[in-house]
Write a protein that holds these residues in place. Structure first.
Motif, mmCIF file in Angstrom:
data_model
loop_
_atom_site.group_PDB
_atom_site.id
_atom_site.type_symbol
_atom_site.label_atom_id
_atom_site.label_comp_id
_atom_site.label_asym_id
_atom_site.label_seq_id
_atom_site.Cartn_x
_atom_site.Cartn_y
_atom_site.Cartn_z
ATOM 1 N N GLN A 147 9.934 5.318 -4.548
ATOM 2 C CA GLN A 147 9.487 4.138 -5.296
ATOM 3 C C GLN A 147 7.983 4.203 -5.568
ATOM 4 O O GLN A 147 7.499 3.743 -6.600
ATOM 5 C CB GLN A 147 9.809 2.862 -4.512
ATOM 6 N N LYS A 184 11.581 4.765 0.029
ATOM 7 C CA LYS A 184 10.331 4.083 -0.300
ATOM 8 C C LYS A 184 9.329 5.049 -0.928
ATOM 9 O O LYS A 184 8.606 4.692 -1.871
ATOM 10 C CB LYS A 184 9.759 3.441 0.960
ATOM 11 N N ILE A 205 9.240 -1.793 -5.412
ATOM 12 C CA ILE A 205 9.973 -2.239 -6.609
ATOM 13 C C ILE A 205 9.655 -3.708 -6.883
ATOM 14 O O ILE A 205 9.413 -4.105 -8.023
ATOM 15 C CB ILE A 205 11.487 -2.005 -6.442
ATOM 16 N N SER A 248 9.105 3.013 -9.041
ATOM 17 C CA SER A 248 9.453 1.596 -9.175
ATOM 18 C C SER A 248 9.444 1.147 -10.628
ATOM 19 O O SER A 248 10.351 0.432 -11.083
ATOM 20 C CB SER A 248 8.459 0.741 -8.389
#
Lengths: 204, 586
Positions: free
Chosen positions: B190, B187, B56, B30
């Motif tokens: 991130q 995800k 993020i 992120s």
């Protein structure tokens, strides 16, 4: 090919050769260039090329040259595509492979079948008591011909591969690739690379 | 979880002008995303959070002093705002959305940006990589859904890929013929931390050639045709603006003395009142440019793609003319209109070469032909539209008053339909990047969010969104953005209580069978008031000018609703299936 100027507007078989990076999702990106124009893909093969890391698609469609040229340009502008060529059947060497599964009894008992297979240059790949698998390569009419000929003798299964094609008139794509890599801009020429170079602007 | 990095080794990423010092730090994916945005000069993000993009957004919390995030009310509003931002500022628009519905809500904007060549980088969250393909909550196959409507897209499942992929994304979005790029980040990527060596921008991809190589022979052939031409005619499109080639373009037409007409996306590349600007092309364009397309002897198309709304029937289009086509995208050459001389390249580079080879000329008699046609159009259409004698208000008189009161210095954003054609036809544009509209896709609902984005991108300019009552209701939730961030946009709703363009076609081509085009509209002024935006409705001419002045004088946002004639039509018109010379004045 005749010199008839209407050739541009007559449908015929074209083999499109696409050199690409090896990237997930690229097959879809290329395939939709045809489907968005409702063009059916007759045959599609993807394989490594002569250059490590670069993939090569062979796509066969029945279309007019005009449409094929436009599609080829639209494919070539995709970021991960290096180069697209399109060729008529006269301009390429191509082969397709076919597999035939036939009852072994039939071949063993009928001399005609054995002769048929030999005439078509078919080779046995697997021989079992119950069935035998033959393999042959050639143009579509040839593999189709053998399939038709074998039908009366209890052909159990038939499958044909996509077309693989080599362009007769092409230079090595290696050369072309070097060109791509040579055109890599250095830091100084990244902006306005042509304007700052005077006469060299016009060199190809 | 181990994943392989799929970046081809052959790609060279080089340092930009100010090479970043190699540094190693352990960061999350992120943080790497936000660092990439900063390195690419991003100041503003239009976005909407959700489950799969939360890491993020969590990182963004610490970046709020460096990156301005504008929370939109719907992802479609977000991407249209980013488009307006990019078109007004010339920068890459950046959008954040979550997985699943967040990502699918971007599709219309992606398609719009793709067909109108707008540079965007859209970052979507995706479910954890181990859930891909399992119909997980808010999972959708974003890469495959967006492939036809992006210039490039890529799914990241390993944080280590993020710096290179985003460098590539920005390079692809803004270089060559610009376009939208989507990067889908799972995800886990991130959240994953990795040894980050700093951001290195990208300026070369082996398989991608943003600018075709300029060929001297074609420039020379083009110059020969132009120098021999007696009735040359230039058509220009957004390519001139995207290439920042407005000055080069003006120098070319001024030296060669060639009259030039624009596509709606090319509008403003030269000022409206430039003596060689002869008006608008296409279905609702000006009379002269359409009729004389079929009279010119050399047609020079610059940064435009011969859209069917410009050409009408192709077999009746400029058949008598030699065609020279300048375009950065080789796939546009010969796509619709066969070029006798293809000039591949960035017009910022090709135009000066061409200008150097053309002889200084004036084509006064030929330019006068355009003005003669203008005079006919003036009598048959324009006079009634701009200075109507009946009590019914026209869209044209509103645009005309805006011209008068802004002097032509405003950015005009329009939605899609009759009001769009009127805005493009009559708006006075003194400078480039002043006409923002959905050209290729014709996206109703584009107007309001694009107006907001344009104002964010050009805060010092007056930005006026001219929007129909139908299109406004498609994305009116973005009024919330104006309220929350105090975006000082001026909204003019031209309300004819109809889906006007469809109604016009029903009148002309479907025997007035007004099938589902009659639309009841809410009280737009009250609606604006609910969002804290001042406004008023005008139904009579006597109050119109003052109302517009009040809107322009308002310190911030303002909404003006003008009740215009219910059944007014836009003319001239090239009916669908007709040639450009069959343009109708009534």
């Amino acid at each position: 090919m005749t010199n008839d100027p209407n050739d541009n507007f007559m449908k015929q078989e074209f083999t499109i050769t696409v050199y690409t990076e090896n990237q997930v999702g690229l097959l879809n990106r290329i395939a939709i260039m045809f489907s968005r124009r409702k063009i059916n893909i007759d045959s599609l093969n993807t394989s490594p090329s002569e250059i490590p890391g670069i993939h090569r698609f062979n796509i066969v469609v029945d279309e007019t040259e005009e449409v094929v040229r436009k599609v080829a340009r639209q494919i070539e502008k995709q970021v991960d595509v290096l180069k697209v060529y399109f060729s008529t059947n006269e301009e390429i060497i191509w082969q397709e492979m076919a597999l035939f599964k036939v009852p072994t009894d039939e071949i063993a008992e009928k001399v005609k079948v054995e002769r048929l297979l030999r005439e078509h240059g078919a080779r046995a790949v697997v021989i079992r008591k119950d069935y035998t698998v033959f393999e042959t390569t050639g143009h579509r009419e040839e593999t189709d011909g053998l399939m038709k000929a074998l039908e009366p003798y209890g052909l159990i299964e038939f499958v044909r591969s996509a077309r693989v094609a080599i362009i007769k008139g092409s230079h090595s794509f290696h050369e072309r690739l070097r060109e791509f890599e040579a055109l890599e801009p250095s830091e100084e020429t990244a902006e306005n690379e042509f304007l700052n170079e005077g006469e060299k602007v016009f060199s190809m | 979880m181990e994943q392989t990095i799929a970046i081809p080794k052959s790609e060279k990423h080089q340092n930009g002008a100010a090479p970043a010092q190699p540094k190693t730090a352990v960061v999350s994916g992120s943080v790497a995303v936000l660092d990439a945005l900063l390195a690419e000069g991003t100041e503003t993000i239009f976005g909407y959070p959700g489950g799969a993009i939360m890491p993020i957004y969590d990182a963004l919390y610490d970046y709020s002093d460096k990156l301005r995030h504008i929370l939109v009310r719907h992802e479609q509003g977000g991407i249209h705002a980013a488009q307006g931002y990019a078109r007004a500022s010339g920068k890459v628009g950046v959008v954040f959305a979550t997985s699943g519905p967040g990502a699918t809500n971007l599709v219309t904007g992606l398609a719009d940006a793709q067909i109108d060549s707008t540079p965007l980088v859209c970052i979507t969250g995706q479910v954890f990589a181990h859930l891909l393909g399992t119909d997980a909550f808010q999972e959708t196959d974003v890469i495959n859904i967006t492939t036809p409507v992006t210039k490039w897209n890529y799914q990241v499942t390993d944080a280590r890929e993020i710096p290179q992929v985003l460098a590539k994304a920005f390079f692809i979005a803004r270089s060559g013929r610009p376009g939208p790029v989507l990067v889908d980040i799972s995800k886990n990527a991130q959240l994953q931390t990795f040894d980050y060596e700093g951001y290195v921008s990208c300026n070369h991809i082996r398989s991608y050639r943003p600018k075709p190589i300029v060929r001297k022979e074609y420039i020379e052939q083009a110059a020969v045709l132009i120098n021999r031409a007696e009735r040359p005619f230039v058509l220009f499109g957004q390519g001139v603006i995207l290439g920042n080639a407005e000055a080069e373009f003006q120098a070319f037409i001024e030296k060669s003395g060639i009259p030039a007409a624009w596509t709606i996306l090319g509008a403003g590349a030269i000022p409206t009142d430039h003596p060689l600007n002869v008006g608008m092309l296409g279905m609702h364009g000006n009379y002269g440019p359409n009729v004389l397309t079929n009279k010119c002897d050399v047609l020079i198309a610059i940064g435009m793609r011969f859209d069917d709304r410009v050409t009408g029937r192709l077999d009746k289009y400029a058949k008598q003319a030699k065609v020279i086509h300048l375009d950065i995208d080789p796939a546009e050459i010969d796509k619709n209109v066969k070029a006798d001389v293809p000039v591949w390249g960035d017009c910022k580079e090709t135009l000066p070469m061409l200008t150097a080879l053309v002889s200084p000329k004036k084509h006064d008699d030929w330019v006068a032909k355009f003005r003669e046609h203008d005079a006919q159009e003036q009598v048959a259409v324009i006079e009634n539209e701009l200075h109507p004698t009946s009590d019914i208000l026209t869209m044209g008189e509103v645009v005309n008053l805006l011209n008068e009161l802004t002097g032509g210095d405003a950015i005009i954003v329009s939605d899609v339909g009759q009001h769009q054609m009127v805005a493009c036809r009559y708006a006075k544009l003194n400078q480039t990047r002043s006409n923002i509209t959905s050209g290729g896709l014709g996206t109703m609902g584009f107007g309001l969010p694009a107006t907001i984005g344009a104002k964010v991108g050009q805060p010092d300019r007056t930005v006026i969104g001219i929007i129909g009552d139908g299109g406004f209701q498609m994305t009116l939730q973005e009024l919330g953005v104006i309220q929350q961030y105090g975006v000082g946009v001026k909204i003019v709703i031209l309300n004819n209580q109809f889906l006007g363009m469809v109604r016009q076609w029903q009148e002309l081509f479907h025997e007035r069978r007004y099938s589902f085009t009659d639309m009841v509209t809410p009280d737009f002024v009250k609606l604006a008031d609910a969002y804290g935006i001042p406004g008023q409705r005008v139904c009579e001419r006597d109050f119109l000018k003052n109302a517009i002045q009040t809107m322009l004088d308002a310190p911030g946002a303002y909404l003006l609703e003008v009740m215009v004639g219910k059944e007014n039509n836009v003319f001239p018109m090239v009916p669908q299936g007709c040639g450009v010379a069959e343009i109708r004045l009534k």
